[in-house]
Design a protein around this motif. Sequence first.
Motif, PDB file in Angstrom:
ATOM      1  N   LEU B 516       0.858  -1.169   0.000  1.00 30.58           N
ATOM      2  CA  LEU B 516       0.000   0.000   0.000  1.00 30.58           C
ATOM      3  C   LEU B 516       0.896   1.221   0.000  1.00 30.58           C
ATOM      4  O   LEU B 516       1.732   1.371   0.894  1.00 30.58           O
ATOM      5  N   THR B 517       0.749   2.068  -1.021  1.00 27.14           N
ATOM      6  CA  THR B 517       1.525   3.301  -0.993  1.00 27.14           C
ATOM      7  C   THR B 517       0.585   4.435  -0.609  1.00 27.14           C
ATOM      8  O   THR B 517      -0.461   4.626  -1.226  1.00 27.14           O
ATOM      9  N   ILE B 518       0.947   5.130   0.453  1.00 25.87           N
ATOM     10  CA  ILE B 518       0.115   6.237   0.924  1.00 25.87           C
ATOM     11  C   ILE B 518       0.924   7.519   0.864  1.00 25.87           C
ATOM     12  O   ILE B 518       2.159   7.481   0.881  1.00 25.87           O
ATOM     13  N   LYS B 519       0.210   8.644   0.757  1.00 30.34           N
ATOM     14  CA  LYS B 519       0.972   9.889   0.804  1.00 30.34           C
ATOM     15  C   LYS B 519       0.572  10.695   2.023  1.00 30.34           C
ATOM     16  O   LYS B 519      -0.603  10.752   2.390  1.00 30.34           O
ATOM     17  N   VAL B 520       1.588  11.250   2.666  1.00 30.53           N
ATOM     18  CA  VAL B 520       1.361  12.061   3.863  1.00 30.53           C
ATOM     19  C   VAL B 520       2.211  13.324   3.739  1.00 30.53           C
ATOM     20  O   VAL B 520       3.191  13.336   2.999  1.00 30.53           O
ATOM     21  N   PRO B 521       1.822  14.384   4.447  1.00 28.96           N
ATOM     22  CA  PRO B 521       2.661  15.585   4.424  1.00 28.96           C
ATOM     23  C   PRO B 521       4.095  15.236   4.843  1.00 28.96           C
ATOM     24  O   PRO B 521       4.283  14.390   5.728  1.00 28.96           O
ATOM     25  N   THR B 522       5.065  15.863   4.185  1.00 21.57           N
ATOM     26  CA  THR B 522       6.469  15.496   4.379  1.00 21.57           C
ATOM     27  C   THR B 522       6.889  15.403   5.843  1.00 21.57           C
ATOM     28  O   THR B 522       7.636  14.506   6.221  1.00 21.57           O
ATOM     29  N   GLU B 523       6.363  16.305   6.681  1.00 27.02           N
ATOM     30  CA  GLU B 523       6.808  16.280   8.095  1.00 27.02           C
ATOM     31  C   GLU B 523       6.375  14.994   8.814  1.00 27.02           C
ATOM     32  O   GLU B 523       6.885  14.653   9.870  1.00 27.02           O
ATOM     33  N   LEU B 524       5.430  14.256   8.187  1.00 26.20           N
ATOM     34  CA  LEU B 524       4.986  13.008   8.814  1.00 26.20           C
ATOM     35  C   LEU B 524       5.681  11.778   8.227  1.00 26.20           C
ATOM     36  O   LEU B 524       5.465  10.655   8.659  1.00 26.20           O
ATOM     37  N   GLY B 525       6.542  12.020   7.242  1.00 28.40           N
ATOM     38  CA  GLY B 525       7.165  10.916   6.502  1.00 28.40           C
ATOM     39  C   GLY B 525       7.919   9.928   7.365  1.00 28.40           C
ATOM     40  O   GLY B 525       7.962   8.734   7.074  1.00 28.40           O
ATOM     41  N   LEU B 526       8.517  10.424   8.425  1.00 30.17           N
ATOM     42  CA  LEU B 526       9.287   9.524   9.273  1.00 30.17           C
ATOM     43  C   LEU B 526       8.464   8.977  10.427  1.00 30.17           C
ATOM     44  O   LEU B 526       8.948   8.230  11.253  1.00 30.17           O
ATOM     45  N   LYS B 527       7.209   9.429  10.479  1.00 28.30           N
ATOM     46  CA  LYS B 527       6.370   9.017  11.608  1.00 28.30           C
ATOM     47  C   LYS B 527       5.349   7.952  11.245  1.00 28.30           C
ATOM     48  O   LYS B 527       5.114   7.011  11.997  1.00 28.30           O
ATOM     49  N   VAL B 528       4.729   8.121  10.068  1.00 28.93           N
ATOM     50  CA  VAL B 528       3.582   7.277   9.723  1.00 28.93           C
ATOM     51  C   VAL B 528       4.035   5.881   9.289  1.00 28.93           C
ATOM     52  O   VAL B 528       4.906   5.735   8.440  1.00 28.93           O
ATOM     53  N   ARG B 529       3.430   4.865   9.895  1.00 26.36           N
ATOM     54  CA  ARG B 529       3.786   3.492   9.537  1.00 26.36           C
ATOM     55  C   ARG B 529       2.575   2.573   9.369  1.00 26.36           C
ATOM     56  O   ARG B 529       2.721   1.384   9.138  1.00 26.36           O
ATOM     57  N   PHE B 530       1.372   3.110   9.493  1.00 27.06           N
ATOM     58  CA  PHE B 530       0.208   2.267   9.264  1.00 27.06           C
ATOM     59  C   PHE B 530      -0.962   3.111   8.755  1.00 27.06           C
ATOM     60  O   PHE B 530      -1.044   4.305   9.025  1.00 27.06           O
ATOM     61  N   PHE B 531      -1.840   2.451   8.025  1.00 25.16           N
ATOM     62  CA  PHE B 531      -2.991   3.128   7.439  1.00 25.16           C
ATOM     63  C   PHE B 531      -4.245   2.460   7.954  1.00 25.16           C
ATOM     64  O   PHE B 531      -4.394   1.238   7.892  1.00 25.16           O
ATOM     65  N   LYS B 532      -5.131   3.254   8.503  1.00 23.39           N
ATOM     66  CA  LYS B 532      -6.372   2.691   9.024  1.00 23.39           C
ATOM     67  C   LYS B 532      -7.519   3.194   8.167  1.00 23.39           C
ATOM     68  O   LYS B 532      -7.688   4.406   7.986  1.00 23.39           O
ATOM     69  N   GLN B 533      -8.290   2.248   7.643  1.00 23.29           N
ATOM     70  CA  GLN B 533      -9.369   2.641   6.743  1.00 23.29           C
ATOM     71  C   GLN B 533     -10.476   3.316   7.529  1.00 23.29           C
ATOM     72  O   GLN B 533     -10.766   2.946   8.649  1.00 23.29           O
ATOM     73  N   LEU B 534     -11.112   4.326   6.885  1.00 21.77           N
ATOM     74  CA  LEU B 534     -12.145   5.068   7.600  1.00 21.77           C
ATOM     75  C   LEU B 534     -13.376   4.236   7.891  1.00 21.77           C
ATOM     76  O   LEU B 534     -13.910   4.289   8.984  1.00 21.77           O
ATOM     77  N   GLN B 535     -13.819   3.420   6.936  1.00 21.17           N
ATOM     78  CA  GLN B 535     -15.031   2.634   7.194  1.00 21.17           C
ATOM     79  C   GLN B 535     -14.835   1.710   8.396  1.00 21.17           C
ATOM     80  O   GLN B 535     -15.745   1.465   9.154  1.00 21.17           O
ATOM     81  N   GLU B 536     -13.562   1.296   8.577  1.00 23.41           N
ATOM     82  CA  GLU B 536     -13.229   0.447   9.706  1.00 23.41           C
ATOM     83  C   GLU B 536     -13.477   1.231  11.003  1.00 23.41           C
ATOM     84  O   GLU B 536     -13.931   0.701  11.996  1.00 23.41           O
ATOM     85  N   VAL B 537     -13.144   2.512  10.943  1.00 21.88           N
ATOM     86  CA  VAL B 537     -13.272   3.368  12.121  1.00 21.88           C
ATOM     87  C   VAL B 537     -14.741   3.585  12.455  1.00 21.88           C
ATOM     88  O   VAL B 537     -15.127   3.677  13.612  1.00 21.88           O
ATOM     89  N   LEU B 538     -15.572   3.666  11.398  1.00 21.12           N
ATOM     90  CA  LEU B 538     -16.986   3.986  11.615  1.00 21.12           C
ATOM     91  C   LEU B 538     -17.783   2.821  12.189  1.00 21.12           C
ATOM     92  O   LEU B 538     -18.773   3.027  12.870  1.00 21.12           O
ATOM     93  N   VAL B 539     -17.335   1.591  11.918  1.00 21.55           N
ATOM     94  CA  VAL B 539     -18.111   0.411  12.349  1.00 21.55           C
ATOM     95  C   VAL B 539     -18.405   0.445  13.849  1.00 21.55           C
ATOM     96  O   VAL B 539     -17.527   0.733  14.639  1.00 21.55           O
TER      97      VAL B 539
END
Lengths: 109, 539
Positions: B516-539
Motif C-alpha cells: 500500500l503506498t500512501i501519501k502524507v505531508p512530508t513532516e509526517l514521513g518519518l512518523k507514519v507506519r500504518f494506514f487505518k481505513q475510515l469505514q473500519e473506524v466507523l463500524v
Amino acid sequence: MSKIRDRSIDIGTYCPQPDDQLIICRCEEITKGEIRQAIYDGMHTLTELRRFLRTGMGPCQGQSCSKIIQGILARELKISHLELEPAMSRAPMRPIEMSVLGNEVKGGE
Amino acid sequence: MTFERAGAVMKRYDVIVVGAGPAGLTASIEAAKNGLKVVVFDENAKPGGQLFKQIHKFFGSKEHKAKMRGFKIGDELLKTASEVGVEVVLNATVIGIFPDKEVTVNIEDQLIHYKGDAIIVATGATENMVTFEGWTLPGVIGAGAAQTMMNLHSVKPGNKVLMLGSGNVGLVVSYQLLQAGCEVVAVIDAAPRIGGYGVHASKVTRCGVPFYLSHTIIKAEGDTRVTGVTVGEVDGNWQIIEGTQKYFEADTICLAVGLSPMSQLLKMAGCTMEQDPKKGGLVPVCNQYGETSISGIFVAGDVSGIEEASSAMIEGKISGIAAAYSLGYIDEESLVTKAKVLEASLRSLRQGMFAPENRGKILDKTEEGYDISMNLLKRGYLTEEEVESYPGVKSKKGIHPVIECSQNIPCNPCQDACSKKCILIGEKITSLPVVDKEATCTGCGMCVAACSGQSIFLVDESQEEGYTYITIPYEFLPLPKKGDIGLALNRSGSEVGQAEVVKVKTAKAYDHTHLLTIKVPTELGLKVRFFKQLQEVLV
Ligand SMILES: Cc1cc2nc3c(=O)[nH]c(=O)nc-3n(C[C@H](O)[C@H](O)[C@H](O)COP(=O)(O)OP(=O)(O)OC[C@H]3O[C@@H](n4cnc5c(N)ncnc54)[C@H](O)[C@@H]3O)c2cc1C
Ligand code: SF4
Ligand code: SF4
C-alpha cells in the motif's frame, strides 16, 4: 528430579488461603484448597495426589493442570518444582472407550 | 518379515513416526529417502501439526524455508512425503509404546498393534495454562486454540480479546486476531519486557494495540461467560500493586503463556527423562541425533524441547537419518557427513538475542554494538530517534527502503529479496540488515513483501512537493483502493493525521502481502507506519 522424598520433614499444618475455591483440575473439578489439604494429609508426590484426588485423570489427562499442580505442591513442600517427579505415564495416553480397548487387533490383518 | 506373537501377526515397519507435524514429516521423508519403510500416525484429521495454523511468513533463511507461510511449508512437506512413499495415517492416536517397540494405535473403533524397528516420537507440545479468578469461564482459551478456530475452521474466537503473554505466540496470534477482524484490547505480560521478537510486537502496536508489561490478570469478570477482565501491575515479587487495577471490556481472554513438551509416551516407554526449564518441562535425555536412552527410539521437534518449526524440521531430518543408520541403511560416514551440515544449519538458527543461551538475560547492545531499544521491549515500538540510529535506516533522495529491524534475530529474506543489493546482512543470519546507500533502489517492493517481520517500508520524498510517499506491507481485508482517504497511524498506533492511498500493488511474488503506498505531508514521513481505513473506524 529426586525419586525419594523425605517424609519426616514437617511441612506444618494446612491453613486456608483466599483463593482455595479456585478450580485447578477442570476435568475432575478439584479445587486448589482440596489439593492443598491433600498435601497436608500426606500426599507428597504428583502420583499420590492423582490417585487420591483424581487430578489429571479426566478427559484432558492432566494436559492443563499438571504443571499448575506441580507448582502448588512445590510451594507447599517449599522445594523447587524441578525436584518433583512427574506423575506416572501409562497407556492409554488418551481417554478411550472400553469397547475400543477391548477391540484389539494386530495391524496388517 | 513379520513378527509372531501369541499366534497373531503384527504389521511391521522399519520406522514408526508418531506425529505428522514439521518434525515428524521431515523425519519420515528422510527415513523413506534412505530406503526405509515408514508410517506416520497423527491423531488429527489434518496432517502438518502446528504448521497448518500458521498463516504468517516464517523467519530463518532460505534453507529454513524463510518467508514462506507455515501452511505452505506443510503442503510442501506432505507432497514430498507422498512422493517418497511415506504412509501417513490420520485420525490415528498412538496411545502406548511398549517394550520391543510395539506401538498401539487407536484407529476408529479398533486398537491396533504395530511393530517398528525404530520409533521416532514427534508429538509436539501442549499449551500451558494459568489460573486466576474466573479462568474456567467460557471465553478463556489458549492462544493456539484461537489460532485453530480462526485459521483452520474460519471461526472468529470473539470480538474483543485480551491477550496474556507477549512471547512470539502471543504476538503472532494477536496480529492474526486483528486480521480476523477482532479487536485486541491489550497484550499483557507479567514479565517486565516483551518476550517475542520486536518486529512482531511493532506490527501489533502500530495497529493501535497497547502493551501492559509487569501486568497480570486478577479476575475474569462475568457470570456465565467472560464479559471483562481486571488486570493489575505486579511488583518484583509478582504481587499486585494496590491501586493499579485496570478494567477492560472483553469477551475473550487468550492465554499464550508457553508450551510444554508432550513427552508422556516417552516416559511410558521407559526413556530416561529430565526436567529442563529451558526446554519447557519434562524431556527425554537424548544424544546429538535425538536418540533417547532406549536405542532405536528417537525424538524430534517440540517434544524434545520447545523451539520453532524451522528447528523442528532440521531435528526431524537428523533423527530420520539417524534411524536409517541405526537400522543399517546408511554407513557411519554418511551419517556423520549429513548430520554435520544439518547441525550447522541448526546452530545458525540458535544464535542471536533470542538464542536459548540468552534466555532470561537482559542485553542492552546488539552484536554490532547498537543500543537495543528499551522502548521496543516495554511498549512495542521504536521511537523516531531510535529508528534513525539503526543501519537499516538511511535518508536518501528518491525511493529507498527503511528497515526498522533492530534486534539480532535469525532472519535474512530481505537480503535475498533485493536483486539490486540494497540490503546486506552478510554471512551471519542474525546480523542487522544494513541499507547500502550507494545501491540503486528501483522500488520493486520485493523486500517489503519478503520481510517476515513486516518491518521494511519504502519512503520516497521525490514524488510530489510537500508530500512523502510511504509504501507499507498490508495484510488486511478489505483492501483499500487508490484514492481512499484514511487515518495515518504512527509506530505507537496513534493517529497523527490523514493519508491518501496512491497505489495498491498486489503480485504473485508478494505472496498475499499487499503493498500500500500512501501519501502524507512530508513532516509526517518519518512518523507514519500504518494506514487505518475510515469505514473500519466507523463500524
Ligand atoms: C502461534 C504460533 C506461531 C509460531 N510461529 C512460528 C514461526 O514463525 N516460525 C517457526 O519456525 N515456528 C513457529 N512456531 C513454532 C512451531 O509451530 C512449532 O515449534 C512446531 O510446529 C513444532 O513441530 P513439531 O513437529 O515438533 O510439533 P507439532 O507441529 O505440534 O506436531 C505434533 C503432531 O503430533 C500429533 N500427535 C501428538 N500426540 C500424538 C499421539 N499420541 N498420537 C498421534 N499423533 C499425535 C499432533 O496431532 C500433531 O499433529 C509457532 C508456534 C505457534 C503456536
Ligand atoms: S524495493 Fe526492490 S530494489 Fe528497492 S530495496 Fe527493496 S527489493 Fe531492493
Ligand atoms: S528486515 Fe530482514 S532480517 Fe529483519 S525481519 Fe525483515 S526480513 Fe527479517
